[in-house]
Design a protein around this motif. Sequence first.
Motif, mmCIF file in Angstrom:
data_model
loop_
_atom_site.group_PDB
_atom_site.id
_atom_site.type_symbol
_atom_site.label_atom_id
_atom_site.label_comp_id
_atom_site.label_asym_id
_atom_site.label_seq_id
_atom_site.Cartn_x
_atom_site.Cartn_y
_atom_site.Cartn_z
ATOM 1 N N PHE A 123 -25.619 20.178 75.587
ATOM 2 C CA PHE A 123 -26.546 18.868 74.781
ATOM 3 C C PHE A 123 -24.362 19.017 74.082
ATOM 4 C CE2 PHE A 123 -30.747 20.747 75.239
ATOM 5 C CZ PHE A 123 -31.708 19.325 74.974
ATOM 6 N N PRO A 124 -24.847 17.719 73.272
ATOM 7 C CA PRO A 124 -23.597 18.053 72.686
ATOM 8 C C PRO A 124 -22.986 18.694 72.043
ATOM 9 C CG PRO A 124 -24.791 16.072 72.163
ATOM 10 C CD PRO A 124 -25.276 16.729 73.313
ATOM 11 N N ASP A 125 -24.115 18.933 71.128
ATOM 12 C CA ASP A 125 -23.425 19.594 69.264
ATOM 13 C C ASP A 125 -23.368 21.424 70.335
ATOM 14 O OD1 ASP A 125 -25.664 21.145 71.386
ATOM 15 O OD2 ASP A 125 -26.539 20.928 68.768
ATOM 16 N N GLY A 126 -22.952 21.507 71.424
ATOM 17 C CA GLY A 126 -23.010 22.877 72.138
ATOM 18 C C GLY A 126 -23.785 23.510 72.992
ATOM 19 N N THR A 127 -24.674 23.695 72.877
ATOM 20 C CA THR A 127 -25.965 24.365 72.703
ATOM 21 C C THR A 127 -26.533 24.193 74.558
ATOM 22 O OG1 THR A 127 -27.930 22.818 72.089
ATOM 23 C CG2 THR A 127 -26.691 24.576 70.186
ATOM 24 N N THR A 128 -27.307 25.186 74.997
ATOM 25 C CA THR A 128 -27.799 25.274 76.106
ATOM 26 C C THR A 128 -29.290 24.719 76.122
ATOM 27 O OG1 THR A 128 -26.109 25.531 77.071
ATOM 28 C CG2 THR A 128 -27.813 26.011 78.531
ATOM 29 N N GLY A 129 -30.035 24.393 76.890
ATOM 30 C CA GLY A 129 -31.689 23.826 76.877
ATOM 31 C C GLY A 129 -32.009 24.188 78.622
ATOM 32 N N TYR A 130 -33.051 24.544 78.811
ATOM 33 C CA TYR A 130 -33.506 24.914 79.927
ATOM 34 C C TYR A 130 -34.693 24.157 80.306
ATOM 35 C CZ TYR A 130 -29.668 28.015 80.589
ATOM 36 O OH TYR A 130 -28.405 28.599 80.802
#
Length: 223
Positions: free
Chosen positions: A188-195
């Motif tokens: 994601f653009p805020d630096g977080t990662t999702g799965y």
Amino acid sequence: MKLLFSTFLVLSFVVIVSAQNTTNKQLLGNWQYTNQYGTSTLFFQSGNQLVLDGVPASYTASATIIQVFTDGQYWNYPYRLSGNVLSVTFPGGSVVNYKKNNSKTSSNTSIKGKVYLLNGTFCSYSGSSSSYSSYSSTTKVYFDGKGSFQYKSETSFSSNDGSYSNDGNDGVSTGRYDIKGNSIVLYFPDGTTGYADVYFKQDNGSISEIKYDGTIYAKNLCD
């Protein structure tokens, strides 16, 4: 007259076969598409056998269509050949530009990039209603088949006092994605990662449904 007509048919057949042979010769060899997530390989072994990302299949080719036979079905892939660039349109409309690789290769080429299998718009829907009001929310995610995605949410509310809607165009966000096995990694653009999980695949390997945070996103929910 019959002899003349028969001669015309024979000559037409020879021209068609000659054109097909020329097309097949131009396709032969190793073609690769590479981005920051890996490499996809399309290897034409012969005039009727190819290997796409390690999966063998038979095919025929005209000047504009590669027809692949796999899993008991025929699949048409429009393509355009320009010099050493082979542009192939995959199901869902994603276009992948393969470049000719003149180095020796084999059908056992290791494939890392699979992002092209996830392309198009996926939607989720939720809503509620009562005797005096209704509410609905739709989230749309667009995957470009090359490692980038965009997402937005659309909401609407109506009651006896009036209605409100937001098409979400002011809140479009962009991120990157990768595919690892049956998992989709979302950056994601805020630096977080999702799965997300691959929830359903078509016979040709393309992804048509995914599951993220307990919610199903599907192409057919966008209709």
